[in-house]
Design a protein around this motif. Sequence first.
Motif, short mmCIF file in Angstrom:
data_model
loop_
_atom_site.label_atom_id
_atom_site.label_comp_id
_atom_site.label_asym_id
_atom_site.label_seq_id
_atom_site.Cartn_x
_atom_site.Cartn_y
_atom_site.Cartn_z
N LEU A 1 0.44 5.15 0.04
CA LEU A 1 -0.77 5.94 0.76
C LEU A 1 -0.32 7.52 0.66
O LEU A 1 0.13 7.96 1.68
N LEU B 1 -7.59 2.45 9.44
CA LEU B 1 -6.85 1.72 8.23
C LEU B 1 -6.65 0.52 9.19
O LEU B 1 -6.80 -0.64 8.46
N ARG C 1 -9.63 -1.84 8.89
CA ARG C 1 -9.72 -2.61 7.45
C ARG C 1 -8.72 -3.56 7.17
O ARG C 1 -9.13 -4.28 6.68
N HIS D 1 -2.91 4.78 -3.19
CA HIS D 1 -4.26 5.46 -2.80
C HIS D 1 -4.26 6.67 -2.06
O HIS D 1 -3.05 6.93 -1.44
N ARG E 1 -9.21 8.45 2.03
CA ARG E 1 -10.20 7.54 1.12
C ARG E 1 -10.07 5.97 1.42
O ARG E 1 -10.83 5.18 1.83
N TYR E 2 -8.75 5.60 1.55
CA TYR E 2 -8.47 4.20 1.62
C TYR E 2 -8.74 3.74 3.06
O TYR E 2 -9.42 2.70 3.40
N LEU F 1 0.85 -1.17 0.11
CA LEU F 1 -0.01 -0.08 -0.04
C LEU F 1 0.73 1.05 0.08
O LEU F 1 1.87 1.41 1.01
#
Length: 158
Positions: free
Chosen positions: A88, A149, A152, A111, A115-116, A86
């Motif tokens: 970011l 995060l 998630r 990303h 938003r992510y 990832l």
Amino acid sequence: MKPVRILFVCLGNICRSPLAEGVMRDIVHKAGHGHAVSIDSAGIGAWHVGAPPDQRSISVAKAHGIDITGLRGRQISAADFAAFDLILGMDMSNVRDLSALAPAAMAGKVHLFMRYATGHAGDVPDPYYETADVFEALYQMLEAGCLSLLARLEERAS
């Protein structure tokens, strides 16, 4: 939790991204996932390569029990797109720059952080030209984003 490698990116790698790195490390460690999550930060530009984080980021991190004094600015490299799962960006400008730099096969790793992390689009504002009190709001925004995060990532792993 499935291992994941996360790179936080801002413009110069002295305010937002090193603070995000420190906050995420702290959250991941406290959650017991330090073995599974690798975290780093970088900047789009090379202006602050080798420099410590901005003193205001260091101070706000310290006020929350996080030490980021050992971090040093670095510029994102081509190798980062392969090394991280990832990538970011702190704002849409960072995301556009990262997307332009990313090899086509790895563009899906880039990303917008908020938003992510939270599902809500929004930039993490650059506090560089602001007063020290703005860094507390920056910390709160990054902490909320990093907590979201991690949640998630935990959901994805289960």
